[in-house]
Motif scaffolding. Sequence first.
Motif, PDB file in Angstrom:
ATOM      1  N   THR A 210      34.449  51.375  39.822  1.00 27.78           N
ATOM      2  CA  THR A 210      35.209  51.946  39.513  1.00 27.78           C
ATOM      3  C   THR A 210      36.854  52.289  40.735  1.00 27.78           C
ATOM      4  OG1 THR A 210      34.061  53.870  37.957  1.00 27.78           O
ATOM      5  CG2 THR A 210      36.096  54.584  39.056  1.00 27.78           C
ATOM      6  N   ALA A 211      35.519  52.196  41.669  1.00 30.08           N
ATOM      7  CA  ALA A 211      36.977  52.014  42.832  1.00 30.08           C
ATOM      8  C   ALA A 211      38.170  50.294  42.509  1.00 30.08           C
ATOM      9  CB  ALA A 211      36.143  52.081  44.115  1.00 30.08           C
ATOM     10  N   MET A 212      36.840  49.453  42.145  1.00 27.85           N
ATOM     11  CA  MET A 212      37.059  48.243  42.580  1.00 27.85           C
ATOM     12  C   MET A 212      38.321  48.058  41.283  1.00 27.85           C
ATOM     13  SD  MET A 212      34.369  45.670  42.775  1.00 27.85           S
ATOM     14  CE  MET A 212      32.989  46.333  43.336  1.00 27.85           C
ATOM     15  N   GLN A 213      37.841  48.493  39.895  1.00 29.84           N
ATOM     16  CA  GLN A 213      38.748  48.492  38.919  1.00 29.84           C
ATOM     17  C   GLN A 213      39.665  48.627  39.361  1.00 29.84           C
ATOM     18  OE1 GLN A 213      40.100  51.205  36.706  1.00 29.84           O
ATOM     19  NE2 GLN A 213      40.759  49.899  35.129  1.00 29.84           N
ATOM     20  N   SER A 214      39.814  50.424  39.995  1.00 30.25           N
ATOM     21  CA  SER A 214      41.498  51.365  40.237  1.00 30.25           C
ATOM     22  C   SER A 214      42.475  50.017  40.891  1.00 30.25           C
ATOM     23  CB  SER A 214      41.154  52.573  40.621  1.00 30.25           C
ATOM     24  OG  SER A 214      40.145  53.224  39.874  1.00 30.25           O
ATOM     25  N   VAL A 215      41.546  49.799  42.677  1.00 33.07           N
ATOM     26  CA  VAL A 215      42.123  49.220  42.883  1.00 33.07           C
ATOM     27  C   VAL A 215      43.187  48.029  42.185  1.00 33.07           C
ATOM     28  CG1 VAL A 215      42.540  47.571  44.687  1.00 33.07           C
ATOM     29  CG2 VAL A 215      41.206  49.719  44.754  1.00 33.07           C
ATOM     30  N   ALA A 216      42.288  46.970  41.541  1.00 27.76           N
ATOM     31  CA  ALA A 216      43.116  45.708  40.285  1.00 27.76           C
ATOM     32  C   ALA A 216      44.144  46.714  39.374  1.00 27.76           C
ATOM     33  CB  ALA A 216      42.294  45.539  39.910  1.00 27.76           C
ATOM     34  N   ALA A 217      43.438  47.901  39.153  1.00 28.21           N
ATOM     35  CA  ALA A 217      44.773  48.466  37.690  1.00 28.21           C
ATOM     36  C   ALA A 217      46.281  48.758  38.941  1.00 28.21           C
ATOM     37  CB  ALA A 217      43.856  49.593  37.382  1.00 28.21           C
ATOM     38  N   LEU A 218      45.837  49.265  40.520  1.00 34.26           N
ATOM     39  CA  LEU A 218      46.978  49.797  40.110  1.00 34.26           C
ATOM     40  C   LEU A 218      47.871  48.350  41.611  1.00 34.26           C
ATOM     41  CD1 LEU A 218      46.207  52.554  42.478  1.00 34.26           C
ATOM     42  CD2 LEU A 218      47.515  52.738  41.644  1.00 34.26           C
ATOM     43  N   ALA A 219      47.333  47.850  41.814  1.00 37.41           N
ATOM     44  CA  ALA A 219      47.933  46.188  41.918  1.00 37.41           C
ATOM     45  C   ALA A 219      48.918  44.857  40.717  1.00 37.41           C
ATOM     46  CB  ALA A 219      46.892  45.381  42.414  1.00 37.41           C
ATOM     47  N   ALA A 220      48.057  45.657  39.746  1.00 40.07           N
ATOM     48  CA  ALA A 220      48.835  45.073  38.691  1.00 40.07           C
ATOM     49  C   ALA A 220      50.110  45.984  38.385  1.00 40.07           C
ATOM     50  CB  ALA A 220      48.017  44.756  37.120  1.00 40.07           C
ATOM     51  N   ALA A 221      49.673  47.109  38.760  1.00 40.34           N
ATOM     52  CA  ALA A 221      50.627  47.779  37.996  1.00 40.34           C
ATOM     53  C   ALA A 221      52.085  47.851  38.668  1.00 40.34           C
ATOM     54  CB  ALA A 221      50.605  48.953  37.946  1.00 40.34           C
ATOM     55  N   ILE A 222      51.667  47.788  40.060  1.00 40.91           N
ATOM     56  CA  ILE A 222      52.747  47.812  41.220  1.00 40.91           C
ATOM     57  C   ILE A 222      53.567  46.500  40.912  1.00 40.91           C
ATOM     58  CG2 ILE A 222      53.399  46.761  43.899  1.00 40.91           C
ATOM     59  CD1 ILE A 222      49.983  48.780  44.176  1.00 40.91           C
ATOM     60  N   LEU A 223      52.929  45.819  40.756  1.00 40.92           N
ATOM     61  CA  LEU A 223      53.502  44.392  40.309  1.00 40.92           C
ATOM     62  C   LEU A 223      54.808  44.677  39.387  1.00 40.92           C
ATOM     63  CD1 LEU A 223      54.045  41.423  41.380  1.00 40.92           C
ATOM     64  CD2 LEU A 223      52.994  40.956  39.421  1.00 40.92           C
ATOM     65  N   PRO A 265      39.608  39.334  24.335  1.00 39.14           N
ATOM     66  CA  PRO A 265      38.918  39.382  25.688  1.00 39.14           C
ATOM     67  C   PRO A 265      38.966  38.453  26.696  1.00 39.14           C
ATOM     68  CG  PRO A 265      37.481  41.192  24.245  1.00 39.14           C
ATOM     69  CD  PRO A 265      38.463  40.279  23.522  1.00 39.14           C
ATOM     70  N   GLU A 266      39.332  38.491  28.076  1.00 41.13           N
ATOM     71  CA  GLU A 266      39.021  37.478  28.647  1.00 41.13           C
ATOM     72  C   GLU A 266      37.724  37.601  29.712  1.00 41.13           C
ATOM     73  OE1 GLU A 266      40.716  40.112  29.375  1.00 41.13           O
ATOM     74  OE2 GLU A 266      43.254  39.804  29.177  1.00 41.13           O
ATOM     75  N   THR A 267      37.563  36.323  29.550  1.00 37.30           N
ATOM     76  CA  THR A 267      36.239  35.236  30.538  1.00 37.30           C
ATOM     77  C   THR A 267      36.136  35.768  31.647  1.00 37.30           C
ATOM     78  OG1 THR A 267      36.645  33.664  30.066  1.00 37.30           O
ATOM     79  CG2 THR A 267      35.795  34.253  28.292  1.00 37.30           C
ATOM     80  N   THR A 268      37.331  35.569  32.785  1.00 39.88           N
ATOM     81  CA  THR A 268      37.387  35.868  33.779  1.00 39.88           C
ATOM     82  C   THR A 268      38.182  37.366  34.446  1.00 39.88           C
ATOM     83  OG1 THR A 268      38.943  34.428  34.383  1.00 39.88           O
ATOM     84  CG2 THR A 268      36.921  33.827  34.067  1.00 39.88           C
ATOM     85  N   PHE A 269      37.358  37.599  35.326  1.00 42.67           N
ATOM     86  CA  PHE A 269      38.019  38.204  36.389  1.00 42.67           C
ATOM     87  C   PHE A 269      39.936  37.862  36.085  1.00 42.67           C
ATOM     88  CE2 PHE A 269      39.923  41.472  39.872  1.00 42.67           C
ATOM     89  CZ  PHE A 269      39.707  42.258  39.400  1.00 42.67           C
ATOM     90  N   GLY A 270      40.090  36.962  37.152  1.00 41.73           N
ATOM     91  CA  GLY A 270      41.261  36.233  37.223  1.00 41.73           C
ATOM     92  C   GLY A 270      42.089  36.343  36.463  1.00 41.73           C
ATOM     93  N   ALA A 271      42.214  35.869  35.259  1.00 41.13           N
ATOM     94  CA  ALA A 271      42.109  36.312  33.492  1.00 41.13           C
ATOM     95  C   ALA A 271      42.507  37.190  33.041  1.00 41.13           C
ATOM     96  CB  ALA A 271      41.532  35.696  32.630  1.00 41.13           C
ATOM     97  N   ALA A 272      42.067  38.611  33.698  1.00 43.51           N
ATOM     98  CA  ALA A 272      42.293  39.764  33.054  1.00 43.51           C
ATOM     99  C   ALA A 272      43.283  40.504  34.150  1.00 43.51           C
ATOM    100  CB  ALA A 272      41.258  40.950  32.950  1.00 43.51           C
ATOM    101  N   PHE A 273      43.224  39.715  35.481  1.00 41.51           N
ATOM    102  CA  PHE A 273      43.314  40.548  36.039  1.00 41.51           C
ATOM    103  C   PHE A 273      45.405  39.718  36.085  1.00 41.51           C
ATOM    104  CE2 PHE A 273      46.623  40.425  40.085  1.00 41.51           C
ATOM    105  CZ  PHE A 273      46.868  41.601  39.836  1.00 41.51           C
ATOM    106  N   LEU A 274      45.468  38.324  35.871  1.00 37.99           N
ATOM    107  CA  LEU A 274      46.615  38.373  35.078  1.00 37.99           C
ATOM    108  C   LEU A 274      47.706  38.598  34.088  1.00 37.99           C
ATOM    109  CD1 LEU A 274      46.526  34.037  36.643  1.00 37.99           C
ATOM    110  CD2 LEU A 274      47.676  36.303  37.921  1.00 37.99           C
ATOM    111  N   ARG A 275      46.541  38.824  32.617  1.00 32.42           N
ATOM    112  CA  ARG A 275      47.687  39.556  31.438  1.00 32.42           C
ATOM    113  C   ARG A 275      47.973  41.004  32.187  1.00 32.42           C
ATOM    114  NH1 ARG A 275      48.133  35.289  28.096  1.00 32.42           N
ATOM    115  NH2 ARG A 275      45.480  35.420  27.438  1.00 32.42           N
ATOM    116  N   ALA A 276      47.367  41.994  33.599  1.00 33.96           N
ATOM    117  CA  ALA A 276      47.737  42.695  33.572  1.00 33.96           C
ATOM    118  C   ALA A 276      48.810  42.758  34.134  1.00 33.96           C
ATOM    119  CB  ALA A 276      47.006  43.889  33.845  1.00 33.96           C
ATOM    120  N   ALA A 277      48.742  42.063  35.470  1.00 37.91           N
ATOM    121  CA  ALA A 277      50.470  42.200  36.281  1.00 37.91           C
ATOM    122  C   ALA A 277      51.192  41.542  35.444  1.00 37.91           C
ATOM    123  CB  ALA A 277      50.106  41.055  37.705  1.00 37.91           C
TER     124      ALA A 277
END
Length: 529
Positions: A210-223, A265-277
Amino acid sequence: MLTFWRRWLTRDSDDALGTPSAAVAEHSDADQQVTVPLPVVRGDKRSGRAGYVSAARVVAAVKEAEPDADTELWLYDPGYTSTACCRSRITYIDGERGVLEYRGYPIEQLAERVSYADVVSLLLDGELPETPTARRQLLAALRPGALPESMAQRLHSFAPDAHPMTVLMSCVASLTALYPQWNPSLAEGDGGSLRVVYGSAAQRRTVALTAMQSVAALAAAILRHRRARAPSAAAAVVLTAIPVREPNRAPSVAAAGADDGDDEPETTFGAAFLRAAWADDPDAPTGAAFTTLADAMDTLFVLHADHELNCSTAAMRHLTSSGADVFTCLAAAIGALYGPLHGGANEAVLKMLADIGDVGNVDAYVESVKRQERKLMGFGHRVYRSYDPRAKIVRQLAHQVLAHRRTRPEGGSSAASTPGDDPLLQVAQALEERALHDDYFVQRHLYPNVDFYSGVVYRAMGFPPEYFPVLFAVGRSAGWLAHWSEMLEEDEHAATRKIVRPRQIYIGPRRRTVPRLPASNATTLRARM
């Protein structure tokens, strides 16, 4: 056998270490040596395990040999260059040979064969996912989603041009208020609250994901917030455009410019993060370009996932020892990472390249570095005395990313460009070539490190330099939380849990007398004393 000079045991002065004071000189035996036997726990060269001597045994042995010594004895180790404060099974580094392993797996194999989600499983659970289903479930739990409304409002309260690390650190710390059930300070108990809140491996894993997902979500939202540039209702909508508290739901980012069928749905976390950012970026890459950049992003997250007991991970462990909640610990780690000598190094690299400005200035800059007038950022490493193994991998990534590079002119939108038209990237290539063939740098083991190349790659992907440390934090959150979990697991089996509390060598003045001040300068109560 270990030998100490007795003068260090009888010191009582305001001098810095290294120069005996007059008071010490009065002792007739001030220069006598104290020799004591000490048990050494032998290392294992084959497994890479270092030998060690217990600091407590050193102090006890010297005190036994010198029962009349009139001061305490501490081991003095600035920067903890030779001090181990824990035993860990997570990451192994051999700086002399340029070796980096997660749980025994070489970083080169991990970067080539597995994804970041696999590495998260490895760091947290000790093993790679056993089945494709386990891998998909882990990726779904990590995929950045939308922010809770209160968190979106908090993020929106920052100016769009606020430094992203300041925003990330503040928002992560405030997550504590959203998860009071995970705050040991609110649990009943008197020190056992850590075991109440984070008592089982299953609990810790849930909290960590949950903490990792939250950090990633915040990072994408900041951009996304930075692209808004001005507070408005439309900007607020951007912040909550991606569903957040539903990790099993694929992000709704078809409007980001994805090709038909590309919103699966993306097959890697890198792809999911870039989609969000890049969700609100009309110029976001698509097709083969997006795939290349997403693969590079995922690999960079793998390379940054952990690096043993670095400054930020040590901060994570330090706060964990106090019983602080996981989000407060993460905020402290992010603060440590913020520094230009740690996670901010790749941002500093880009500033250095901008300072050089042109390929024609590289030689003059290198000569100024030799004269110690300037620093060569992105070269050398505290641990590695040979080539940083991660840098070799990122160097290869750079060539792939440059073919699909995006530039973002100041104040403008991103756009595709050809590999050779970015002056800073040309400067970086020229500087690398110059330093790698200069005896001054080779003899000092100043090889390019991961920060030099990752900064170049992040720029090629279109990220602004001040955002680079945030990307580092997203990847490193896996390592921080793996160490956090390991530390709590060890606590379960320890007879006593010790809060981190280094000792100091006091070198200030002693026994000074406070002058008597006029009564008018003191409080009424103090005046009567």
